[in-house]
Enzyme design. Structure first.
Site, PDB file in Angstrom:
ATOM      1  N   TRP A 241    -112.233  67.681 -20.873  1.00  0.00           N
ATOM      2  CA  TRP A 241    -113.410  67.965 -21.706  1.00  0.00           C
ATOM      3  C   TRP A 241    -114.624  68.254 -20.821  1.00  0.00           C
ATOM      4  O   TRP A 241    -115.477  69.069 -21.195  1.00  0.00           O
ATOM      5  CB  TRP A 241    -113.677  66.793 -22.642  1.00  0.00           C
ATOM      6  CG  TRP A 241    -112.759  66.777 -23.837  1.00  0.00           C
ATOM      7  CD1 TRP A 241    -111.508  67.288 -23.900  1.00  0.00           C
ATOM      8  CD2 TRP A 241    -113.032  66.212 -25.113  1.00  0.00           C
ATOM      9  NE1 TRP A 241    -110.955  67.080 -25.140  1.00  0.00           N
ATOM     10  CE2 TRP A 241    -111.874  66.417 -25.911  1.00  0.00           C
ATOM     11  CE3 TRP A 241    -114.102  65.537 -25.664  1.00  0.00           C
ATOM     12  CZ2 TRP A 241    -111.784  65.986 -27.227  1.00  0.00           C
ATOM     13  CZ3 TRP A 241    -114.019  65.092 -26.986  1.00  0.00           C
ATOM     14  CH2 TRP A 241    -112.876  65.327 -27.762  1.00  0.00           C
TER      15      TRP A 241
ATOM     16  N   ASP B  62    -113.257  60.776 -26.276  1.00  0.00           N
ATOM     17  CA  ASP B  62    -111.847  61.070 -26.560  1.00  0.00           C
ATOM     18  C   ASP B  62    -110.972  59.953 -26.008  1.00  0.00           C
ATOM     19  O   ASP B  62    -109.862  60.201 -25.536  1.00  0.00           O
ATOM     20  CB  ASP B  62    -111.466  62.425 -25.938  1.00  0.00           C
ATOM     21  CG  ASP B  62    -110.086  62.890 -26.380  1.00  0.00           C
ATOM     22  OD1 ASP B  62    -109.646  62.463 -27.467  1.00  0.00           O
ATOM     23  OD2 ASP B  62    -109.441  63.646 -25.633  1.00  0.00           O
TER      24      ASP B  62
ATOM     25  N   ASP C 187    -115.096  56.948 -16.982  1.00  0.00           N
ATOM     26  CA  ASP C 187    -113.829  56.401 -17.479  1.00  0.00           C
ATOM     27  C   ASP C 187    -113.502  55.148 -16.687  1.00  0.00           C
ATOM     28  O   ASP C 187    -114.014  54.933 -15.572  1.00  0.00           O
ATOM     29  CB  ASP C 187    -112.701  57.425 -17.365  1.00  0.00           C
ATOM     30  CG  ASP C 187    -111.549  57.080 -18.293  1.00  0.00           C
ATOM     31  OD1 ASP C 187    -110.814  56.121 -17.998  1.00  0.00           O
ATOM     32  OD2 ASP C 187    -111.391  57.768 -19.328  1.00  0.00           O
TER      33      ASP C 187
ATOM     34  N   LYS D   7    -113.067  60.444 -31.364  1.00  0.00           N
ATOM     35  CA  LYS D   7    -111.699  60.401 -31.892  1.00  0.00           C
ATOM     36  C   LYS D   7    -111.461  59.034 -32.501  1.00  0.00           C
ATOM     37  O   LYS D   7    -111.804  58.009 -31.901  1.00  0.00           O
ATOM     38  CB  LYS D   7    -110.688  60.666 -30.776  1.00  0.00           C
ATOM     39  CG  LYS D   7    -109.241  60.558 -31.231  1.00  0.00           C
ATOM     40  CD  LYS D   7    -108.268  60.954 -30.128  1.00  0.00           C
ATOM     41  CE  LYS D   7    -108.216  59.893 -29.041  1.00  0.00           C
ATOM     42  NZ  LYS D   7    -107.172  60.210 -28.040  1.00  0.00           N
TER      43      LYS D   7
ATOM     44  N   GLY E 156    -110.437  64.548 -17.332  1.00  0.00           N
ATOM     45  CA  GLY E 156    -111.603  65.393 -17.107  1.00  0.00           C
ATOM     46  C   GLY E 156    -111.519  66.775 -17.714  1.00  0.00           C
ATOM     47  O   GLY E 156    -112.300  67.657 -17.351  1.00  0.00           O
TER      48      GLY E 156
ATOM     49  N   ASP F 248    -116.337  50.684 -17.125  1.00  0.00           N
ATOM     50  CA  ASP F 248    -115.889  50.351 -18.479  1.00  0.00           C
ATOM     51  C   ASP F 248    -117.064  50.547 -19.432  1.00  0.00           C
ATOM     52  O   ASP F 248    -118.146  49.982 -19.216  1.00  0.00           O
ATOM     53  CB  ASP F 248    -115.395  48.905 -18.516  1.00  0.00           C
ATOM     54  CG  ASP F 248    -114.739  48.555 -19.847  1.00  0.00           C
ATOM     55  OD1 ASP F 248    -114.688  49.445 -20.731  1.00  0.00           O
ATOM     56  OD2 ASP F 248    -114.275  47.415 -19.997  1.00  0.00           O
TER      57      ASP F 248
END
Length: 841
Positions: A60, A119, A78, A159, A58, A94
């Site tokens: 970000w 990320d 997440d 990313k 957490g 998910d």
């Protein structure tokens, strides 16, 4: 027991780790999004809705809640649970499932996200190839969620790992976003393979191809294209590595085939690139035929034994042999029949069009050639100007640059057949005896003409020779005398102010010096008059250019006034000696100016009266007042104090006493020893009305030096000028003043730069007050740091107790040097020798 050193966890426990703990962030990755946000225009500060995919733990989301505007919607999702955070909505799901998509729709309702962050990374450890592919799949799933929830011109930050699928992902990003850039922030470790892609300007297409977000379609392995064998054959020196491995089922590296198969194949290049050797069957009937060829040499046999060591020349020889062998065996039939070419005659329109195209092409080439010639002339002219090669020969250069349009083009006249007509003007000067007998008024004595012509030519030659000698003398003197060279560059000390000339008088003088001879042939007269007119225009143009150079700005401003249009140049031009203008010219000009103003005023009043009387008759005409006159009338309403003040300022700007004679005259006027009438009387002398027209330069310069008035000077005036020059010399030179000004400007710029940096440091809320104070003090130390000065060397005389001393003398600190009388004498001798050699040079 000794201390056990904790492992650094692959460099993760760096300064960002400790800084994150100090700031209260959950992970060091928070500084990655901070640096990306600063680099790409602070997009988080403009985002009202932010979605963070794979947000655990957490960090970000913490940065987004801090940077986004108040009351912004921030959602973090997440697969693992997260601790709750203020102003952030978090849930566990998910991102590859439909459950995550439905929950996002429930939280966002009808809103669209301004920024989507990702990320996430999969569980690694299976293998680098598998981990990189799983990361690419996860990135594509995050992009799918971003496409569904992003607003137009939204931002997507993700990313990815460096792998073979990187270019495919970048291509997909470019189809959906306006700007796609890859970056690696400083907070990301160098040993990590991660990079971040920032996609800005979401296009939001109305209809999206589902294959664009399908991992099977995006990451599909495309079959390799056919291998380029020509590079092996025609460039065998360049070896290409098999980076993708060898073909499946090809377990051998050595391949060979029959030479007859090489002859029959339709792709000989590929066979030459793949095979190592061509075998020969001596019992084969076809080989027995080919063996008899003269091209089947021992060199050919040795070349086909090992194809991998051959060069470009050898491969070409083998291909030529194959071509001949195919013709002999009948595989490839040579087409000897020549194709007949039927020539179709052009029609009249086609012929005209062809001729027109030829003329246009010819004209285009001529224009191109002329443009190139002009460019070359411009380049030469620029080169001459850069080398200061501006001399009177420029007239010839300008005339040569005219080309075909030059004044005297005899070739064109000879081609057109009018060269004889052009020469008739001179032919008419020769009279026959019959013509002389018919007209008694025409009589020309040839002897007198020749004698006068010879004497005038001798005088002209002598004058030109003297002028050339004087110019050579000035050139030689300027080469060896620096002061004279500087004087020539300034244009002389006593350069007179040029006041212009009357165009009418100049035209009258030119007309008096002309001789026109009538000619019965109209064409000859017209040609001669055109030539004379062109030459006259050229001379007047050159004279006008010389006048423009000599005319001062003050005189040009005065003589541009319309009231000087009809004034004859009847005033004498007085010379200026030693910076002092004669008083007579000053008085006369001031009187004439007053008289001219009164006449102008009366004339304007008369014109105004006459215009009132004739307004009924001549209503089409309008009298417009002069601007200068309006200024004079406006100035009448000004106060006397303002007039006096402006006069004093103008007077102080115009007058500068620079010579001893001028200072003496100023003292005499101030003390009452001289008045205006005395100055007028002194203005009448033998130097006032000196005629300097048509005199050579060497004579005029000699007269300026010797034939001048020697005015008396006083000691006080000389001392005053001396003090004035001393004060001027005391001022720093221009270079020193500019250097000091530049130094001050650099100091001010450096101080402003430090102020800006200090302001940025103070505005940074992520740093503590202690860090801010340390950084600001470090900046101030850089500014206030004094330059290092070399320590002075102490001179110690080797006499008394210091005589013959081996170590450091007592009471001496720092660097020192032992000196004695012998060393002093040696230094004096060296200076004397250097001075002696300098004199010899």
């Amino acid at each position: 027991m000794g201390k056990t050193q904790k492992k650094n966890s692959k460099g993760r426990l760096d300064r960002y780790y400790y800084l994150a703990k100090e700031k209260g962030y959950r992970a060091r990755s928070s500084f990655k999004i901070i640096q990306i946000n600063e680099k790409y225009g602070h997009f988080l500060e403009k985002s009202k809705v932010v979605i963070d995919l794979c947000a655990a733990p957490g960090s970000w989301c913490q940065v987004a809640s801090k940077l986004c505007p108040v009351n912004s919607l921030i959602i973090g999702v997440d697969i693992v649970p997260m601790k709750p955070m203020p102003n952030v909505i978090t849930f566990q799901s998910d991102i590859t499932t439909e459950d995550c998509r439905s929950k996002l729709r429930g939280y966002m309702k009808t809103w669209k996200a301004d920024t989507v962050l990702h990320d996430g990374a999969p569980n690694v450890g299976l293998g680098w190839v598998q981990d990189a592919f799983t990361q690419s799949q996860l990135t594509l799933q995050a992009l799918k969620l971003a496409v569904e929830n992003l607003v137009v011109n939204g931002t997507f930050v993700t990313k990815i790992f460096r792998s073979k699928d990187y270019n495919k992902l970048i291509w997909v990003f470019q189809q959906l976003f306006e700007k796609v850039e890859a970056t690696k922030p400083p907070a990301s470790r160098n040993v990590s393979a991660e990079i971040f892609v920032v996609c800005k300007g979401f296009k939001a297409p109305k209809r999206l191809d589902p294959r664009l977000l399908d991992p099977k379609e995006v990451f599909e392995e495309l079959p390799d294209g056919q291998q380029n064998m020509e590079s092996k054959i025609y460039n065998p020196e360049k070896k290409v590595r098999k980076r993708q491995g060898y073909e499946e089922g090809d377990n051998l590296l050595y391949h060979e085939t029959s030479i007859l198969d090489f002859v029959r194949t339709e792709d000989p290049i590929s066979m030459l690139g793949e095979m190592n050797k061509f075998t020969i069957d001596e019992n084969d009937h076809e080989w027995k035929i080919l063996k008899k060829l003269k091209q089947t040499t021992d060199e050919f046999r040795s070349c086909i034994e090992d194809l991998k060591v051959l060069g470009k020349k050898d491969f070409k020889m083998i291909l030529r042999w194959r071509k001949i062998a195919r013709e002999i065996l009948g595989i490839e039939v040579k087409d000897d029949a020549k194709t007949e070419i039927e020539v179709v005659p052009l029609t009249e329109e086609e012929q005209i069009e062809k001729d027109l195209q030829g003329l246009q092409e010819k004209q285009r080439l001529n224009v191109k050639r002329e443009r190139r010639r002009k460019n070359e002339m411009k380049q030469k002219e620029l080169q001459r100007m850069q080398m200061n090669m501006i001399t009177p020969t420029d007239i010839g250069i300008e005339a040569a640059s005219l080309g075909k349009e030059s004044l005297f083009n005899l070739k064109t006249a000879e081609k057109t057949g009018i060269l004889n007509d052009l020469a008739k003007g001179k032919k008419r000067m020769i009279f026959t005896d019959d013509e002389l007998a018919k007209d008694n008024d025409i009589y020309i004595d040839e002897n007198i003409m020749i004698k006068d012509k010879d004497s005038a030519a001798d005088a002209d030659d002598l004058e030109s020779e003297l002028n050339a000698m004087y110019s050579d003398y000035k050139t030689r003197r300027s080469e060896r005398d620096a002061k004279f060279r500087a004087k020539q560059a300034r244009g002389g000390d006593n350069e007179e102010e040029w006041t212009g000339f009357n165009e009418g008088s100049l035209e009258k003088k030119e007309e008096e010096g002309k001789d026109y001879i009538e000619d019965n042939d109209d064409e000859g007269v017209e040609g001669d008059s055109d030539d004379d007119e062109a030459i006259t225009n050229l001379i007047s143009k050159l004279k006008g250019q010389e006048g423009d150079h000599k005319l001062s700005s003050k005189a040009r401003m005065i003589f541009n006034d319309p009231i000087f249009n009809n004034v004859e140049p009847d005033l004498p031009v007085n010379t200026v000696n030693d910076g002092i203008m004669s008083s007579e010219s000053v008085g006369d000009i001031s009187k004439l100016n007053k008289k001219r103003k009164h006449e102008e005023m009366h004339q304007k009043q008369d014109e105004a009266d006459s215009s009132d009387e004739s307004s009924s008759d001549d209503s089409d005409f309008e009298i417009v007042a002069n601007d200068n006159a309006s200024e004079e009338f406006d100035s009448d309403y000004d106060s006397e104090e303002e007039k006096n003040q402006t006069k004093k300022e103008k007077h102080s700007r115009d007058i500068d006493i620079a010579t001893v004679e001028a200072m003496t005259l100023a003292h005499q006027l101030a003390l009452g020893q001289k008045n205006k009438h005395d100055l007028v009387d002194e203005g009448f002398n033998r130097y006032t009305f000196r005629d300097t027209e048509n005199l050579p330069d060497w004579f005029l310069e000699d007269e300026k030096e010797h034939s001048k008035i020697n005015k008396p000077i006083t000691k006080e005036a000389a001392m005053a000028i001396k003090e004035k020059i001393k004060a001027m010399n005391a001022r720093p030179i221009k270079k020193v003043a500019e250097a000091k000004a530049r130094k001050r400007m650099r100091a001010v710029a450096r101080l402003e730069k430090i102020k800006k940096k200090a302001g940025l440091i103070n505005d940074d809320s992520d740093k503590t007050e202690k860090d801010k104070a340390e950084e600001i003090s470090r900046l101030m130390r850089k500014v206030t740091k004094k330059p290092k000065t070399k320590p002075k060397v102490t001179l110690v005389v080797a006499s008394g107790r210091n005589k013959g001393l081996a170590g450091r003398p007592k009471g001496v600190k720092g660097k020192y040097k032992m000196v004695d009388g012998v060393m002093k004498n040696e230094q004096r001798a060296l200076r004397r020798i250097a001075k002696k050699h300098h004199k010899k040079k």
